[in-house]
Design a protein around this motif. Structure first.
Motif, PDB file in Angstrom:
ATOM      1  N   ALA A 196      56.230  -5.632   3.671  1.00  0.00           N
ATOM      2  CA  ALA A 196      54.996  -5.541   2.828  1.00  0.00           C
ATOM      3  C   ALA A 196      55.458  -5.753   1.303  1.00  0.00           C
ATOM      4  O   ALA A 196      54.885  -6.262   0.567  1.00  0.00           O
ATOM      5  CB  ALA A 196      54.187  -4.270   2.917  1.00  0.00           C
ATOM      6  N   PHE A 197      56.595  -4.849   1.261  1.00  0.00           N
ATOM      7  CA  PHE A 197      57.244  -4.770  -0.306  1.00  0.00           C
ATOM      8  C   PHE A 197      57.626  -6.179  -0.837  1.00  0.00           C
ATOM      9  O   PHE A 197      57.712  -6.502  -2.202  1.00  0.00           O
ATOM     10  CB  PHE A 197      58.354  -3.669  -0.401  1.00  0.00           C
ATOM     11  CG  PHE A 197      58.475  -3.209  -1.902  1.00  0.00           C
ATOM     12  CD1 PHE A 197      57.653  -3.324  -2.806  1.00  0.00           C
ATOM     13  CD2 PHE A 197      59.785  -2.617  -1.995  1.00  0.00           C
ATOM     14  CE1 PHE A 197      57.849  -2.910  -4.111  1.00  0.00           C
ATOM     15  CE2 PHE A 197      60.082  -2.112  -3.280  1.00  0.00           C
ATOM     16  CZ  PHE A 197      59.094  -2.314  -4.499  1.00  0.00           C
ATOM     17  N   THR A 200      55.097 -11.632  -1.230  1.00  0.00           N
ATOM     18  CA  THR A 200      54.341 -12.017  -2.316  1.00  0.00           C
ATOM     19  C   THR A 200      54.895 -12.976  -2.967  1.00  0.00           C
ATOM     20  O   THR A 200      56.019 -13.373  -3.388  1.00  0.00           O
ATOM     21  CB  THR A 200      54.342 -10.899  -3.604  1.00  0.00           C
ATOM     22  OG1 THR A 200      53.979 -11.388  -4.458  1.00  0.00           O
ATOM     23  CG2 THR A 200      55.579 -10.062  -3.685  1.00  0.00           C
ATOM     24  N   ASP A 260      53.579  -7.160 -10.145  1.00  0.00           N
ATOM     25  CA  ASP A 260      53.578  -7.181  -8.659  1.00  0.00           C
ATOM     26  C   ASP A 260      52.952  -5.873  -8.146  1.00  0.00           C
ATOM     27  O   ASP A 260      52.197  -5.966  -7.236  1.00  0.00           O
ATOM     28  CB  ASP A 260      55.058  -7.234  -8.370  1.00  0.00           C
ATOM     29  CG  ASP A 260      55.535  -7.335  -7.020  1.00  0.00           C
ATOM     30  OD1 ASP A 260      54.723  -7.716  -5.933  1.00  0.00           O
ATOM     31  OD2 ASP A 260      56.416  -6.610  -6.641  1.00  0.00           O
ATOM     32  N   HIS A 264      49.645  -5.131  -5.897  1.00  0.00           N
ATOM     33  CA  HIS A 264      49.828  -4.421  -4.545  1.00  0.00           C
ATOM     34  C   HIS A 264      48.881  -3.234  -4.456  1.00  0.00           C
ATOM     35  O   HIS A 264      48.095  -2.986  -3.293  1.00  0.00           O
ATOM     36  CB  HIS A 264      51.330  -3.779  -4.315  1.00  0.00           C
ATOM     37  CG  HIS A 264      52.121  -4.842  -3.508  1.00  0.00           C
ATOM     38  ND1 HIS A 264      52.105  -5.368  -2.266  1.00  0.00           N
ATOM     39  CD2 HIS A 264      53.469  -5.326  -3.985  1.00  0.00           C
ATOM     40  CE1 HIS A 264      52.976  -6.243  -1.984  1.00  0.00           C
ATOM     41  NE2 HIS A 264      53.970  -6.238  -3.097  1.00  0.00           N
ATOM     42  N   TRP A 272      49.541  -0.206   2.069  1.00  0.00           N
ATOM     43  CA  TRP A 272      49.626   0.541   0.554  1.00  0.00           C
ATOM     44  C   TRP A 272      49.683   1.896   0.747  1.00  0.00           C
ATOM     45  O   TRP A 272      50.478   2.632   0.147  1.00  0.00           O
ATOM     46  CB  TRP A 272      48.290  -0.007  -0.061  1.00  0.00           C
ATOM     47  CG  TRP A 272      48.544   0.774  -1.639  1.00  0.00           C
ATOM     48  CD1 TRP A 272      47.701   1.431  -2.106  1.00  0.00           C
ATOM     49  CD2 TRP A 272      49.471   0.399  -2.703  1.00  0.00           C
ATOM     50  NE1 TRP A 272      48.060   1.984  -3.356  1.00  0.00           N
ATOM     51  CE2 TRP A 272      49.053   1.344  -3.618  1.00  0.00           C
ATOM     52  CE3 TRP A 272      50.593  -0.191  -2.645  1.00  0.00           C
ATOM     53  CZ2 TRP A 272      49.786   1.389  -4.732  1.00  0.00           C
ATOM     54  CZ3 TRP A 272      51.451  -0.135  -3.978  1.00  0.00           C
ATOM     55  CH2 TRP A 272      50.947   0.503  -4.893  1.00  0.00           C
ATOM     56  N   SER A 276      52.896   2.896  -0.950  1.00  0.00           N
ATOM     57  CA  SER A 276      52.577   3.616  -2.478  1.00  0.00           C
ATOM     58  C   SER A 276      53.561   4.961  -2.339  1.00  0.00           C
ATOM     59  O   SER A 276      54.189   5.332  -3.431  1.00  0.00           O
ATOM     60  CB  SER A 276      51.264   3.883  -2.626  1.00  0.00           C
ATOM     61  OG  SER A 276      50.878   4.880  -1.565  1.00  0.00           O
TER      62      SER A 276
END
Ligand code: SF4
Ligand code: SF4
Lengths: 395, 256
Positions: A196-197, A200, A260, A264, A272, A276
């Motif tokens: 996920a990180f 993008t 970025d 997110h 998230w 997070s």
């Protein structure tokens, strides 16, 4: 079957629920790889600012940054090829059967093209010098320089003029090539949908900007040290000009990195909740204090304050170098620190003292080797083509 | 001999072209494209996992490790069993110690002591490679060492894999790992060497409770076809777009 350790197990700590097969598979070398590649891009852009855009103040460092980018370029794929692949002897398979759907497959092509551009540009930039040496030197050095002339001894006014045009041309096509090279490195991460990180479309641009930032910073840093070591005068105008380039690119890089994380968080998709905790808890110090605070905000202030001094430029460039390295680290390691189950964490413990082949290849010793080698190569090149003098064509 | 700059540039471009052309001579055959050329006989292997039948004995993991020569004590496995325990206070505990290879014999999720009356529900979920229709692992392999067969199973060429780990990163399911002995990417193949000879996957044969089923999803007579087409089944993480071919009966939203 003999019981061997599992690749990744020696440096991964697992918490809560992670899938059994999950480990930190991409380690410190995958952070160093884009770091070195980024330095290449930055150093090259710096030399092109003089050659293509005629930024005269940069003349004293134009050749140095060109040669340095070549030294870095040689080392850039080594973290992958020497230390990361579990089957390094097969790395040439990438050339034999490139599967172009993969971001890594294009590496060979992109990399060799870029290498060729830089090498030819260096040849043109030093041609006059090489010819002079070939005529005057004695013994083995004479032979080396003779070979380096590639049979071309014409150093007439007209020929040198052509050289200059060739340099300008190469420097110009080198810029998009450098951008492509690094944007593409960003895509290696940006295209991984299961992390996920990383996933993008901003990733290539983020990597490109921080690449330029780090490369310019490294040139400032090395230039100042080299001049001090050789007890020569540091060109303050060149330093200031580099500082300016650095500062402006940093604004772009910082904005993108901020964007970025904000996007997110704003989209707050399924991942998230755990992502997070990576950003604001586990990697908070790394990201906010080191990468952004010390690595971005402080040097930006130092650089933008009027009357940039050598010391201030030096400190900012060192901080930026640290900051960009932290950025690579946070992306590569941070991205893998959350389990794909979204219900657990992994912590990476880099092996410091090697006790077997695995911990040697993946450990601190290899890291030091990789980070020192570009400087060794620069020193070696300087024996043959003086990096800090201004003779030869192109001026 | 004297060369003019023009000559040199010319030579340079010819060399460059010479280097680039043979490169483009490599035909870009993706493993997927290759599969369509060979055209399978309409066979598509698929798997059904009935989680309502699984008791977490771990026999499938044992059988798999032995059949596929994954060192038994190594902490990786082609298939594994996860335990899910949801407490009455809403807390969810998940674990898979030693991939579940020794079976779940104690009430100790995540090593905690849980009172039976605190548990709302608990069950086991087996995992294995989903042999995705759109495998993101195959997509990223730089050398094409992992590929899809015409009948839908994803295989890895141990002699060609360079060990970059890209495929491992891009599998959303954590199905891949490095083989501890061969040091190349490794994962479940539905026991391709068995199913292509008319046998069942080793784990299917090892399961005494019929929780695991393998079959040709395009064959109307197969059990897999029947279950997938007549019962309510679910795949894992459909949001990634991989189109997994392992279908779950008795799926639950807490499953990861
Ligand atoms: S489950 Fe993972 S390894 Fe298996 S085919 Fe899908 S993406 Fe590839
Ligand atoms: S680890 Fe092997 S199979 Fe996986 S992407 Fe790399 S080369 Fe391909």
């Amino acid at each position: 079957m003999t019981i061997e350790h599992v690749h990744g197990e020696l440096w991964t700590l697992k918490e809560l629920f992670t899938y059994p097969n999950e480990f930190i598979y991409w380690t410190v070398h995958i952070a160093i790889y884009p770091y070195l590649t980024g330095l290449v891009a930055g150093a090259f852009v710096l030399s092109s600012l003089y050659h293509v855009f005629g930024k005269q103040e940069l003349k004293p460092v134009a050749k140095f940054s060109l040669i340095f980018s070549f030294a870095l370029l040689i080392m850039a794929p080594q973290p992958l090829l020497l230390f990361h692949l579990t089957q390094p002897q097969r790395s040439f398979n990438v050339f034999f059967t490139p599967h172009f759907y993969s971001a890594i497959a294009a590496f060979g092509v992109v990399f060799s093209t870029y290498m060729a551009i830089v090498a030819v540009e260096i040849w043109f930039a030093y041609r006059k010098f090489i010819v002079e040496q070939a005529m005057t030197r004695k013994g083995i050095m004479r032979l080396i320089y003779k070979a380096m002339t590639l049979g071309s001894y014409d150093v007439s006014e007209k020929a040198l003029h052509t050289d200059e045009r060739a340099i300008k041309f190469l420097a110009a096509i080198g810029i998009p090539a450098a951008c492509f090279l690094h944007g593409y490195v960003g895509f290696i991460f940006g295209s991984v949908k299961s992390v996920a990180f990383w996933f993008t479309p901003l990733m290539p641009v983020i990597f490109l900007m921080s690449a330029i930032v780090s490369g310019v910073a490294l040139c400032i840093f090395t230039y100042i040290i080299a001049m001090k070591l050789m007890k020569r005068e540091i060109d303050i105008a060149a330093t200031r000009s580099m500082g300016q380039v650095l500062a402006w690119f940093m604004i772009v890089a910082f904005t993108l990195e901020l964007l970025d994380i904000v996007s997110h968080g704003y989209a707050a998709k399924k991942d998230w909740e755990i992502l997070s905790t990576i950003i604001f808890d586990r990697f908070a110090f790394n990201i906010f204090a080191l990468q952004w605070g010390l690595g971005m905000v402080v040097p930006m202030i130092l650089l933008f304050l009027p009357g940039l001094t050598i010391r201030r430029a030096f400190i900012s460039s060192a901080l930026v170098l640290m900051g960009v390295f932290m950025m690579r680290w946070n992306v590569v390691i941070g991205g893998q620190s959350m389990s794909k189950s979204l219900a657990g964490y992994m912590t990476y413990k880099m092996p410091v003292i090697p006790y077997n082949i695995e911990t040697f290849r993946e450990g601190l010793v290899a890291v030091i080797f990789l980070l020192v080698m570009p400087f060794v190569l620069l020193w070696l090149f300087d024996r043959i083509l003086p990096v800090f003098k201004n003779q030869g064509a192109g001026h | 001999m004297k060369h003019s700059r023009r000559d040199f540039l010319k030579l340079g471009f010819i060399t460059l072209a010479g280097v680039t052309l043979p490169l483009s001579a490599f035909e870009l055959l993706t493993p997927e494209a290759l599969a369509t050329i060979k055209k399978g006989n309409g066979k598509r292997w698929a798997f059904v996992l009935d989680t309502t039948k699984c008791i977490g004995c771990g026999m499938c993991v044992k059988a798999c490790k032995l059949e596929n020569e994954i060192p038994f004590e190594a902490n990786v496995s082609r298939t594994w069993v996860e335990r899910y325990v949801e407490l009455k206070n809403g807390e969810v505990l998940i674990d898979s110690p030693k991939e579940g290879r020794y079976g779940y014999i104690k009430n100790d999720p995540q090593g905690r002591n849980i009172k039976e009356e605190d548990i709302a529900k608990g069950f086991f979920v087996c995992k294995l490679c989903n042999q995705c229709e759109k495998p993101s692992c195959v997509q990223v392999c730089p050398v094409g060492a992992t590929y899809k067969t015409p009948d839908g199973v994803i295989l890895i060429d141990r002699k060609w894999c360079i060990g970059c780990g890209y495929c491992i990163q891009n599998c959303p399911y954590g199905a891949r790992f490095f083989h501890p002995v061969y040091n190349t990417a490794e994962k479940c193949t539905f026991c391709y060497h068995r199913i292509t000879k008319g046998m069942n996957s080793a784990c299917v044969d090892a399961c005494a409770f019929g929780a695991r089923k393998i079959g040709n999803i395009n064959d109307p007579n197969s059990e897999v076809h029947r279950i997938v087409n007549t019962e309510r089944v679910m795949v894992l993480k459909p949001e990634y777009g991989n189109k997994p071919m392992v279908f779950y009966v008795g799926h639950d939203s807490i499953v990861r």
